[in-house]
Structures are given as C-alpha cells and as structure tokens.
Scaffold this motif. Structure first.
Motif, PDB file in Angstrom:
ATOM      1  N   ILE A 294     -44.975  15.918 -57.846  1.00 31.74           N
ATOM      2  CA  ILE A 294     -45.666  17.318 -56.409  1.00 31.74           C
ATOM      3  C   ILE A 294     -44.882  16.412 -55.387  1.00 31.74           C
ATOM      4  CG2 ILE A 294     -47.368  18.387 -55.028  1.00 31.74           C
ATOM      5  CD1 ILE A 294     -49.251  18.601 -57.909  1.00 31.74           C
ATOM      6  N   TYR A 295     -45.239  15.330 -54.841  1.00 26.76           N
ATOM      7  CA  TYR A 295     -45.189  14.646 -53.138  1.00 26.76           C
ATOM      8  C   TYR A 295     -43.082  14.383 -53.628  1.00 26.76           C
ATOM      9  CZ  TYR A 295     -43.963  10.749 -50.411  1.00 26.76           C
ATOM     10  OH  TYR A 295     -43.523   9.452 -49.632  1.00 26.76           O
ATOM     11  N   LEU A 296     -42.936  14.344 -54.394  1.00 24.88           N
ATOM     12  CA  LEU A 296     -41.351  13.727 -54.270  1.00 24.88           C
ATOM     13  C   LEU A 296     -41.078  15.200 -54.193  1.00 24.88           C
ATOM     14  CD1 LEU A 296     -40.808  10.685 -57.024  1.00 24.88           C
ATOM     15  CD2 LEU A 296     -40.156  10.899 -54.744  1.00 24.88           C
ATOM     16  N   ARG A 297     -41.262  16.151 -55.138  1.00 25.49           N
ATOM     17  CA  ARG A 297     -40.516  17.350 -55.432  1.00 25.49           C
ATOM     18  C   ARG A 297     -40.612  18.410 -54.455  1.00 25.49           C
ATOM     19  NH1 ARG A 297     -39.483  17.349 -62.378  1.00 25.49           N
ATOM     20  NH2 ARG A 297     -38.768  15.510 -62.549  1.00 25.49           N
ATOM     21  N   ILE A 298     -42.544  18.508 -54.084  1.00 27.37           N
ATOM     22  CA  ILE A 298     -42.647  19.488 -53.274  1.00 27.37           C
ATOM     23  C   ILE A 298     -42.851  18.999 -52.189  1.00 27.37           C
ATOM     24  CG2 ILE A 298     -44.545  21.017 -52.727  1.00 27.37           C
ATOM     25  CD1 ILE A 298     -44.601  21.251 -55.631  1.00 27.37           C
ATOM     26  N   MET A 299     -43.386  17.791 -51.094  1.00 29.39           N
ATOM     27  CA  MET A 299     -43.792  17.847 -49.916  1.00 29.39           C
ATOM     28  C   MET A 299     -42.395  17.047 -49.457  1.00 29.39           C
ATOM     29  SD  MET A 299     -46.434  19.233 -50.338  1.00 29.39           S
ATOM     30  CE  MET A 299     -47.279  18.517 -48.584  1.00 29.39           C
ATOM     31  N   LEU A 300     -42.257  16.685 -50.159  1.00 31.38           N
ATOM     32  CA  LEU A 300     -40.799  15.259 -49.550  1.00 31.38           C
ATOM     33  C   LEU A 300     -39.324  16.871 -49.252  1.00 31.38           C
ATOM     34  CD1 LEU A 300     -40.484  12.443 -50.872  1.00 31.38           C
ATOM     35  CD2 LEU A 300     -41.383  13.244 -49.257  1.00 31.38           C
ATOM     36  N   PRO A 301     -39.456  17.366 -49.400  1.00 30.02           N
ATOM     37  CA  PRO A 301     -37.793  18.335 -49.469  1.00 30.02           C
ATOM     38  C   PRO A 301     -39.245  19.532 -47.992  1.00 30.02           C
ATOM     39  CG  PRO A 301     -37.760  18.438 -51.416  1.00 30.02           C
ATOM     40  CD  PRO A 301     -39.237  17.391 -51.191  1.00 30.02           C
ATOM     41  N   LEU A 302     -39.663  19.873 -48.464  1.00 30.36           N
ATOM     42  CA  LEU A 302     -40.039  20.393 -47.577  1.00 30.36           C
ATOM     43  C   LEU A 302     -40.698  19.876 -45.997  1.00 30.36           C
ATOM     44  CD1 LEU A 302     -43.195  22.923 -49.201  1.00 30.36           C
ATOM     45  CD2 LEU A 302     -40.871  23.657 -48.285  1.00 30.36           C
ATOM     46  N   SER A 303     -41.282  18.196 -46.301  1.00 29.39           N
ATOM     47  CA  SER A 303     -41.565  17.948 -44.440  1.00 29.39           C
ATOM     48  C   SER A 303     -39.761  17.136 -43.945  1.00 29.39           C
ATOM     49  CB  SER A 303     -42.250  16.733 -44.983  1.00 29.39           C
ATOM     50  OG  SER A 303     -41.716  16.178 -45.890  1.00 29.39           O
ATOM     51  N   LYS A 304     -39.244  17.802 -44.036  1.00 23.15           N
ATOM     52  CA  LYS A 304     -37.861  17.736 -43.180  1.00 23.15           C
ATOM     53  C   LYS A 304     -37.664  17.583 -41.916  1.00 23.15           C
ATOM     54  CE  LYS A 304     -33.728  18.512 -45.092  1.00 23.15           C
ATOM     55  NZ  LYS A 304     -32.601  19.432 -45.160  1.00 23.15           N
ATOM     56  N   PRO A 305     -38.584  18.634 -40.999  1.00 25.54           N
ATOM     57  CA  PRO A 305     -38.563  18.811 -40.177  1.00 25.54           C
ATOM     58  C   PRO A 305     -39.562  17.230 -39.454  1.00 25.54           C
ATOM     59  CG  PRO A 305     -38.974  20.666 -40.745  1.00 25.54           C
ATOM     60  CD  PRO A 305     -38.597  19.948 -41.803  1.00 25.54           C
ATOM     61  N   ALA A 306     -40.427  17.217 -40.187  1.00 29.44           N
ATOM     62  CA  ALA A 306     -41.478  15.831 -39.711  1.00 29.44           C
ATOM     63  C   ALA A 306     -40.878  14.447 -40.239  1.00 29.44           C
ATOM     64  CB  ALA A 306     -42.800  15.977 -40.288  1.00 29.44           C
TER      65      ALA A 306
ATOM     66  N   VAL B 222     -26.887   7.743 -30.534  1.00 26.30           N
ATOM     67  CA  VAL B 222     -26.027   9.050 -32.215  1.00 26.30           C
ATOM     68  C   VAL B 222     -27.484   9.471 -33.417  1.00 26.30           C
ATOM     69  CG1 VAL B 222     -25.317   8.312 -34.420  1.00 26.30           C
ATOM     70  CG2 VAL B 222     -23.925   7.605 -32.625  1.00 26.30           C
ATOM     71  N   VAL B 223     -28.314   8.270 -33.279  1.00 21.82           N
ATOM     72  CA  VAL B 223     -29.683   8.855 -34.068  1.00 21.82           C
ATOM     73  C   VAL B 223     -29.917  10.074 -33.520  1.00 21.82           C
ATOM     74  CG1 VAL B 223     -31.840   8.579 -35.655  1.00 21.82           C
ATOM     75  CG2 VAL B 223     -30.087   6.929 -35.397  1.00 21.82           C
ATOM     76  N   PHE B 224     -30.722   9.788 -31.978  1.00 24.20           N
ATOM     77  CA  PHE B 224     -31.466  11.582 -31.768  1.00 24.20           C
ATOM     78  C   PHE B 224     -30.493  12.644 -31.914  1.00 24.20           C
ATOM     79  CE2 PHE B 224     -31.878  14.057 -28.094  1.00 24.20           C
ATOM     80  CZ  PHE B 224     -33.469  13.870 -28.029  1.00 24.20           C
ATOM     81  N   LEU B 225     -29.619  12.909 -31.677  1.00 21.49           N
ATOM     82  CA  LEU B 225     -28.041  13.719 -31.270  1.00 21.49           C
ATOM     83  C   LEU B 225     -27.995  14.021 -32.904  1.00 21.49           C
ATOM     84  CD1 LEU B 225     -25.282  12.633 -28.695  1.00 21.49           C
ATOM     85  CD2 LEU B 225     -27.541  14.142 -28.517  1.00 21.49           C
ATOM     86  N   SER B 226     -27.936  13.084 -33.857  1.00 22.80           N
ATOM     87  CA  SER B 226     -28.173  13.482 -35.288  1.00 22.80           C
ATOM     88  C   SER B 226     -29.159  15.024 -35.863  1.00 22.80           C
ATOM     89  CB  SER B 226     -27.689  13.066 -35.977  1.00 22.80           C
ATOM     90  OG  SER B 226     -26.448  12.051 -35.933  1.00 22.80           O
ATOM     91  N   LEU B 227     -30.126  14.299 -35.086  1.00 23.49           N
ATOM     92  CA  LEU B 227     -31.683  14.312 -35.845  1.00 23.49           C
ATOM     93  C   LEU B 227     -32.563  15.609 -35.278  1.00 23.49           C
ATOM     94  CD1 LEU B 227     -33.172  11.234 -37.258  1.00 23.49           C
ATOM     95  CD2 LEU B 227     -32.167  13.251 -38.199  1.00 23.49           C
ATOM     96  N   GLN B 228     -31.564  15.822 -33.654  1.00 24.24           N
ATOM     97  CA  GLN B 228     -32.238  16.829 -32.578  1.00 24.24           C
ATOM     98  C   GLN B 228     -32.540  18.076 -33.212  1.00 24.24           C
ATOM     99  OE1 GLN B 228     -29.719  17.466 -29.558  1.00 24.24           O
ATOM    100  NE2 GLN B 228     -27.844  17.742 -30.354  1.00 24.24           N
ATOM    101  N   LYS B 229     -32.175  18.486 -33.626  1.00 25.27           N
ATOM    102  CA  LYS B 229     -32.307  20.157 -34.729  1.00 25.27           C
ATOM    103  C   LYS B 229     -33.422  19.819 -35.146  1.00 25.27           C
ATOM    104  CE  LYS B 229     -29.247  20.083 -38.928  1.00 25.27           C
ATOM    105  NZ  LYS B 229     -28.091  20.752 -39.466  1.00 25.27           N
ATOM    106  N   TYR B 230     -33.780  18.980 -35.602  1.00 26.95           N
ATOM    107  CA  TYR B 230     -35.092  19.081 -36.334  1.00 26.95           C
ATOM    108  C   TYR B 230     -36.628  19.062 -35.337  1.00 26.95           C
ATOM    109  CZ  TYR B 230     -31.980  19.202 -40.238  1.00 26.95           C
ATOM    110  OH  TYR B 230     -31.074  19.290 -41.187  1.00 26.95           O
ATOM    111  N   PHE B 231     -35.765  18.020 -34.384  1.00 26.20           N
ATOM    112  CA  PHE B 231     -36.711  17.136 -33.459  1.00 26.20           C
ATOM    113  C   PHE B 231     -38.070  18.076 -33.106  1.00 26.20           C
ATOM    114  CE2 PHE B 231     -38.548  15.480 -29.392  1.00 26.20           C
ATOM    115  CZ  PHE B 231     -38.773  14.261 -29.876  1.00 26.20           C
ATOM    116  N   VAL B 232     -37.627  19.387 -32.506  1.00 21.85           N
ATOM    117  CA  VAL B 232     -38.348  20.203 -31.949  1.00 21.85           C
ATOM    118  C   VAL B 232     -39.316  21.126 -32.687  1.00 21.85           C
ATOM    119  CG1 VAL B 232     -39.049  22.192 -30.757  1.00 21.85           C
ATOM    120  CG2 VAL B 232     -36.648  20.208 -30.100  1.00 21.85           C
ATOM    121  N   GLU B 233     -38.713  20.427 -33.814  1.00 18.01           N
ATOM    122  CA  GLU B 233     -39.543  21.462 -34.955  1.00 18.01           C
ATOM    123  C   GLU B 233     -40.423  21.093 -35.291  1.00 18.01           C
ATOM    124  OE1 GLU B 233     -38.454  23.299 -39.573  1.00 18.01           O
ATOM    125  OE2 GLU B 233     -36.815  23.213 -38.350  1.00 18.01           O
TER     126      GLU B 233
END
Length: 278
Positions: free
Chosen positions: A184-196, A258-269
């Motif tokens: 459950i952790y690997l197949r459900i929770m992790l894919p759903l928690s990409k923004p966090a 580089v890291v911030f610009l790569s992940l900024q679309k998920y940051f606010v979410e």
C-alpha cells in the motif's frame, strides 16, 4: 463601470506595484552578486556602480577552481545532499504512513512527543550530540552528518499532514484486495504524494546544501569539508578577492536553483495540500 469595480482595480494595481517593488528589492543583491563575479576587484566598489556596459571577466569562474580545492568541496556537498535527501524522503514518508494510516497503541502520544522536538533548538543539544558521535567514533566523518539529518520531525509532520488528506477507504480497499502495508505504501501512498515529496525534497536539499554549522562542528579534514566551509576558508585566505568570492557564491547557488525550478510546479500544491487536514 461602477465605483466598486474601479476601487477594486485600483487596489489590485497598488498591490501589484508593491509586490513588484518588493521583488525588485529582493533581486538586486543577486544581480549585484552575478555582476560582481564578472569584474576585477578594483571595479566592484566603484561609485556609481556599473551594472551594464562593462567587459565581463569570466576568468574568475576558472581561477576559483585553482585557488581552493573547490571540486572536492563540491563533490562532498553533492554526496551529503543527495544521501540525506534520499533518506529523509524515505524515512519521513514511511513514518508518516504509520502515524496516519495505521492504528497502534500510543500512536498519537508518540507522534505529539516526536513533533514537539521541533520546538527544541539544535544549539541546546548540539554539544552532547557531538560528544555522543565522538564516542561512536564518527567524528570527522560524513556518516555523522548523514545520521543526524536523515530523519527529522518536520519531514514526518509534513508528510503525515498530506497523508491525512488521502481517504482511509483507499487503504481499506487495498487491504481487502490482499495488499499488505508495504505494498500500500509503495503502490498507492507514494505515487499520490508526489507534491508533498517534491516540497520536502526542496526543503531538505536546500537546508543540507547550505548547512554550515553541522559540517563546521563535525568535519575537520580538508578532504571531507563541504562547499560552505570551503567558501568560508577561501574568504579567510583571500578576503580581498571579491570577484572570486562572488564567483564561488554564484556556483554554489546553481544546484539549488536547478532543484527549485525543476520542482516548483509541485511546490505550491504540496504546501497547500499538507495543510488540508490535521
């Protein structure tokens, strides 16, 4: 057009102007740092300051690598940052899943006790912590910093807040289908928690990359020092070489950007979603 609409537009215009001015004031030091890194020392502190129209001196970005072992410092910083970030994401998300989706005796009390440690400043226990690491034989090793930073209460708290927003029925349905908790952790929770996870990646990467006090306390060998300690060492040895100092500072900022610009679309979410439910 009524007066209410006009007042709203005027108010928004004033707000945008204020935000633009604040953004401009925040960017000025960074622009100065970049322009100063491309100048000779004698040209940096001239009045009035020359922002454009000068001949850039790119040799500063070449010379900085020969003045100090910058490549070694950079490798050490990259190594520590990647390892700490990986383990922080792994341990925080794993513990957060247990605290949010599993039921066991004393769960809430244990979580509150652990999160309460966020209020304790590191300076209050860094000396006994150092003595403990020295007793373990981990002084002047990267492993000491990795152990101390690979699991934080802040990361667990943030990930738990996000997991609380995922319906428990989703986990129950997976259990009915025969999944165990690890699946459950690997197949459900992790894919759903990409923004966090992206938000936590930014926080951990930036904090580890810019960490100064930790490496200063634990690392004494020059071959093991990090970039921030190296910059301090360079400033101590070449206090008048401002062009080279600014060039090294610009280089140290590039990975963070580089890291911030790569992940900024998920940051606010990620920030918004971790505060949905508590």
């Amino acid at each position: 057009m009524n007066s209410i609409t006009v007042n709203r537009r005027i108010g928004k215009t004033i707000i945008y102007i204020i935000l633009f001015l604040l953004a401009f004031l925040m960017l000025v030091p960074f622009v100065w740092m970049i322009t100063a890194s491309l100048k000779l020392n004698k040209d940096i502190f001239v009045i009035p300051y020359q922002w454009i129209g000068y001949e850039p001196r790119f040799a500063n970005y070449v010379d900085i690598w020969t003045k100090i072992p910058l490549l070694i410092f950079t490798k050490n910083t990259v190594k520590l940052t990647l390892i700490v970030t990986f383990f922080e994401l792994l341990t925080s998300s794993f513990a957060a899943y247990a605290f949010s989706k599993l039921r066991f005796k004393g769960r809430d009390v244990l979580f509150l006790a652990y999160v309460a440690t966020i209020a304790v400043p590191w300076q209050s226990y860094m000396v006994p912590q150092f003595l403990f690491m020295r007793k373990l034989g981990l002084a002047d090793t990267h492993l000491a910093i990795i152990i101390l930073q690979a699991f934080t209460a802040f990361g667990v708290f943030m990930m738990r807040q996000f997991y609380e927003g995922i319906p428990d029925s989703l986990c129950e349905a997976a259990r009915i289908d025969g999944m165990n908790e690890y699946q459950i952790y690997l197949r459900i929770m992790l894919p759903l928690s990409k923004p966090a996870l992206s938000t936590l990646t930014i926080f951990t990467f930036v904090n580890t990359w810019n960490d100064f006090l930790g490496p200063l306390i634990y690392l004494t060998s020059e071959q093991k020092k990090t970039l921030q300690i190296g910059l301090k060492m360079f400033i101590s040895q070449y206090s008048a070489e401002y062009g080279l100092i600014m060039a090294a500072s610009v280089l140290s900022l590039i990975p963070v950007l580089v890291v911030f610009l790569s992940l900024q679309k998920y940051f606010v979410e990620g920030i918004a979603s971790t505060g949905v439910k508590g």
